[in-house]
Write a protein that holds these residues in place. Structure first.
Motif, mmCIF file in Angstrom:
data_model
loop_
_atom_site.group_PDB
_atom_site.id
_atom_site.type_symbol
_atom_site.label_atom_id
_atom_site.label_comp_id
_atom_site.label_asym_id
_atom_site.label_seq_id
_atom_site.Cartn_x
_atom_site.Cartn_y
_atom_site.Cartn_z
ATOM 1 N N ASN A 1 0.896 -1.110 -0.109
ATOM 2 C CA ASN A 1 0.562 -0.057 -0.082
ATOM 3 C C ASN A 1 1.393 1.663 -0.130
ATOM 4 O O ASN A 1 1.834 1.395 0.871
ATOM 5 N N LYS B 1 2.173 4.597 1.081
ATOM 6 C CA LYS B 1 2.013 5.245 2.932
ATOM 7 C C LYS B 1 2.369 6.950 2.074
ATOM 8 O O LYS B 1 3.058 7.380 1.687
ATOM 9 N N LEU C 1 0.524 6.052 6.930
ATOM 10 C CA LEU C 1 -0.839 5.429 7.106
ATOM 11 C C LEU C 1 -0.761 5.315 5.752
ATOM 12 O O LEU C 1 -0.558 5.913 5.021
ATOM 13 N N SER C 2 -1.581 3.855 5.414
ATOM 14 C CA SER C 2 -2.101 4.372 3.946
ATOM 15 C C SER C 2 -3.657 4.621 3.708
ATOM 16 O O SER C 2 -3.814 5.410 4.753
ATOM 17 N N ASP D 1 -6.521 3.769 3.033
ATOM 18 C CA ASP D 1 -7.065 3.359 3.768
ATOM 19 C C ASP D 1 -7.081 3.564 5.113
ATOM 20 O O ASP D 1 -8.176 3.914 5.687
ATOM 21 N N GLU D 2 -6.114 3.348 5.873
ATOM 22 C CA GLU D 2 -5.601 3.346 7.489
ATOM 23 C C GLU D 2 -6.853 5.344 7.910
ATOM 24 O O GLU D 2 -7.047 5.397 9.015
ATOM 25 N N TRP E 1 -10.285 5.054 7.337
ATOM 26 C CA TRP E 1 -10.871 4.468 8.655
ATOM 27 C C TRP E 1 -10.763 5.888 10.050
ATOM 28 O O TRP E 1 -11.799 5.401 10.816
ATOM 29 N N GLY E 2 -9.677 5.885 9.409
ATOM 30 C CA GLY E 2 -9.471 7.223 11.501
ATOM 31 C C GLY E 2 -10.302 8.019 10.945
ATOM 32 O O GLY E 2 -10.393 9.090 12.315
#
Length: 259
Positions: free
Chosen positions: A51, A53, A113-114, A116-117, A120-121
């Protein structure tokens, strides 16, 4: 009067020169077909896709859709940025601490972070402020540079973080006939260090390389083959003189051998 032995000697010299020219004119064999070793039934598994970053100084786009139009307008500066390449790149710059300042949240750490991460956060944090937020996170400065033996060398802004090497070569108008498909160099910068990898696009094993999928700021260099190097060499400027000289010698020999 020239003797028969001298005629034979001159003829041997002429044939030697002709053979030399033929050898020099023969270019090395080049395979212009991508993945020429693939059979009709070949199945190649994709490499494990790492992924992308988020890094320091990246420009991050955040778009939000929720049941609160007033809150959504706080993020409206990012709307349609990805759809319109000419639109100004309005986003959230990652500072040296790895944070971006997000409306309704404040400073939020996204470095390493990716996408997606990060999505989500941010969704989790916004859920405390607004109802049912739908969040999208993207990179606005994802770019890949393609140089060397391609038809349209350039730096391309990429809107899909899963783009692969063949797709960026397509953006660059594909390789020219002089491009070495068996020696494509990918230069990658991660954590302040540069990594270089050469891929042979005549072989299917290139499809399994982690360098087959692009990352932000990758540089792709297509090396020219020896035929291109010879064509633009300074030594080639004397080639017409050599050819003219050989032609003159051939004419003289033809006259002598007729006597």
């Amino acid at each position: 009067m020239i003797t028969q032995k001298q005629r034979l000697y001159l003829l041997k010299i002429s044939l030697t020169v002709l053979a030399f020219l033929l050898l020099c004119s023969c270019a090395s064999k080049r395979d212009l077909v991508y993945f020429s070793d693939l059979s009709a039934a070949s199945v190649v598994s994709d490499p494990k896709k790492e992924n992308v970053k988020i890094a320091e100084n990246d420009l991050v786009s955040i778009t939000v859709s929720s049941l609160s139009p007033e809150s959504d307008r706080l993020f409206s500066g990012n709307q349609n940025v990805l759809a319109d390449a000419s639109a100004p790149k309005i986003g959230y710059r990652v500072n040296k601490e790895g944070n971006i300042r997000v409306p309704l949240i404040g400073d939020y750490t996204v470095k390493n972070l990716s996408l997606d991460e990060a999505r989500w956060g941010i969704t989790d944090q916004l859920s405390k402020q607004i109802k049912s937020p739908a969040v999208d996170v993207a990179l606005l400065n994802f770019k890949v540079t393609v140089i060397g033996e391609v038809n349209k060398p350039a730096t391309f802004n990429i809107h899909d973080d899963k783009i692969n090497l063949l797709e960026v070569l397509g953006l660059a108008g594909d390789m020219t006939v002089y491009g070495k498909r068996n020696n494509v160099l990918v230069i990658r910068t991660e954590n302040g260090a540069k990594t270089m990898k050469r891929l042979d696009l005549n072989k299917q094993e290139a499809l399994a390389s982690p360098f087959f999928y692009m990352k932000q700021n990758d540089i792709v260099y297509v090396e020219p083959d020896k035929a291109k190097a010879f064509e633009y060499s300074q030594n080639t400027r004397i080639l017409p003189i050599i050819i003219a000289s050989i032609s003159a010698v051939a004419v003289v020999l033809a006259v002598i051998l007729k006597r």
